[in-house]
Design a protein around this motif. Structure first.
Motif, mmCIF file in Angstrom:
data_model
loop_
_atom_site.group_PDB
_atom_site.id
_atom_site.type_symbol
_atom_site.label_atom_id
_atom_site.label_comp_id
_atom_site.label_asym_id
_atom_site.label_seq_id
_atom_site.Cartn_x
_atom_site.Cartn_y
_atom_site.Cartn_z
ATOM 1 N N CYS A 1 -30.124 48.174 -36.946
ATOM 2 C CA CYS A 1 -29.729 49.349 -37.701
ATOM 3 C C CYS A 1 -28.094 49.280 -38.102
ATOM 4 O O CYS A 1 -27.271 48.337 -37.370
ATOM 5 N N LEU B 1 -27.589 56.175 -34.951
ATOM 6 C CA LEU B 1 -27.998 57.614 -35.129
ATOM 7 C C LEU B 1 -27.421 58.614 -34.462
ATOM 8 O O LEU B 1 -27.229 58.424 -33.275
ATOM 9 N N ARG C 1 -33.679 52.026 -30.651
ATOM 10 C CA ARG C 1 -32.983 52.814 -31.816
ATOM 11 C C ARG C 1 -33.000 54.352 -31.517
ATOM 12 O O ARG C 1 -31.935 54.911 -31.926
ATOM 13 N N ASN C 2 -33.963 54.870 -30.863
ATOM 14 C CA ASN C 2 -34.180 56.357 -30.809
ATOM 15 C C ASN C 2 -33.819 56.658 -29.457
ATOM 16 O O ASN C 2 -33.884 57.788 -29.074
#
Length: 395
Positions: free
Chosen positions: A159, A163, A260-261
């Motif tokens: 990424c 995020l 990523r989360n």
């Protein structure tokens, strides 16, 4: 360029098999020791040796150079090696100091020959161990150092930016196949103790634990392994608190998505040669709390994560000499984990800052295209030297 390799497992994939423009020729079954090592270990009860000795006249395709991982080549061909601890790599012999090992001294001359045109240490910690191995022989140490560069492995980005953290639970992830060696027990203890002390509530956390609970042996503990009661207590804690979600394994794509989360990664490992999972978390914008062994302080600096732990030995590892030392270090890891977790709960914005810094350091220090160029530069020097001084026979 045609590159000869002797395996295509995870270490080779991460450090050698990186350039789609190269042709890689797997010479694994053209190595005499591929057949000799099982005989040595099972019949002769001797240590495995980390050597590539080509079977004469068997090769149909000849590589331009050989690039090995943790192995020494006994050949006239041009070769180099990437290594994670020491080279030559030799297994311990009871009652014999490593620097006096006869296998080590048998292989040193092959590393010092001109046809070995490069050694690649995967971290400064690796280089430190390599130089320490030859501290009793300064001339050999000097010649080894002249051949050696430090080149951290490449890591693609998953990424481009961290995020934004949604309101709600703090999402934590631990991932380590060897659950107990990688620090899974310390993660469970730290979080469950905070819950028991009423310093946090279960509703504040989502803790994903990925790893094999059956893999209990911890190499760092040597003969001072934990007992059945300890393992039972850890596994009971996982079942007791609903914030813990355990899976034995997860495929790589799903694991990258989980990183990523997640807000924060956890790897308070007892023993680690490098820490590839840290790079993977960082490349997903997930900052990590790690221990301070080996290369972890190099790849997890304060601006991008948190390094915790205890006193290190000369190899930048933990030395466990008793049950009391094991328990003391465990408590230090648990206490440090608790402090960092409370800091993050108090100031959750810090994970955003460190996550973005983690992405930046991957871009700057583990860029795959830059790594390929650096490797190509090393290869070209070897090929040029090969053309100027060709071997009489290129086994």
């Amino acid at each position: 360029m045609k590159i000869g390799i002797t395996n295509n497992q995870y270490p080779e994939q991460r450090n050698i098999l990186v350039n789609p423009e190269n042709t890689y020729i797997n010479l694994k079954k053209r190595n005499i020791y591929y057949f000799m090592n099982p005989f040595r270990t099972r019949v002769l009860k001797k240590n495995k040796v980390f050597v590539f000795l080509p079977i004469p006249f068997l090769a149909t395709k000849k590589p331009d150079i050989l690039h090995l991982f943790n192995e020494v080549a006994i050949t006239r061909h041009k070769w180099l090696a990437t290594f994670e601890t020491e080279l030559p790599r030799v297994l311990p012999v009871a009652g014999v100091a490593k620097h006096e090992n006869t296998e080590l001294h048998r292989l040193i001359p092959h590393v010092l020959k001109d046809n070995c045109f490069g050694l690649i240490a995967i971290s400064e910690a690796t280089l430190n161990i390599q130089m320490k191995l030859f501290k009793h022989t300064p001339d050999i140490a000097k010649r080894m150092r002249e051949k050696t560069v430090v080149l951290h492995p490449p890591q693609p980005l998953f990424c481009q930016q961290k995020l934004p953290r949604p309101l709600g639970k703090l999402r934590l992830v631990f991932a380590g196949n060897e659950f107990y060696r990688k620090g899974g027990a310390e993660v469970v203890l730290a979080i469950s103790q905070l819950l028991e002390e009423k310093k946090i509530d279960e509703s504040q956390l989502d803790v994903q634990l990925i790893g094999e609970l059956s893999k209990r042996h911890n190499i760092a503990h040597r003969q001072y392994q934990d007992n059945e009661a300890f393992y039972r207590d850890i596994e009971n804690r996982i079942q007791r608190y609903s914030c813990f979600k355990h899976q034995s394994r997860m495929d790589n794509a799903a694991l990258m998505e989980l990183f990523r989360n997640s807000d924060l990664g956890l790897l308070p490992t007892w023993q680690e040669t490098y820490g590839f999972s840290v790079l993977e978390m960082q490349s997903n914008g997930c900052p990590v709390i790690t221990s301070n062994v080996r290369a972890l302080p190099e790849i997890n600096p304060p601006e991008a994560g948190w390094c915790i732990g205890g006193t290190l030995n000369d190899d930048r590892e933990y030395s466990i000499g008793s049950v009391a030392e094991r328990d003391q270090l465990r408590q230090a890891l648990v206490n440090a984990l608790k402090l960092v977790l409370l800091e993050i709960i108090e100031n959750p914005g810090i994970v955003q800052q460190k996550g973005e810094a983690a992405i930046t350091r991957i871009k700057e220090q583990h860029c795959p295209s830059r790594y390929i160029q650096q490797l190509n530069d090393i290869y070209q020097r070897g090929v040029t030297a090969f053309r100027l001084h060709p071997p009489q026979t290129a086994n």
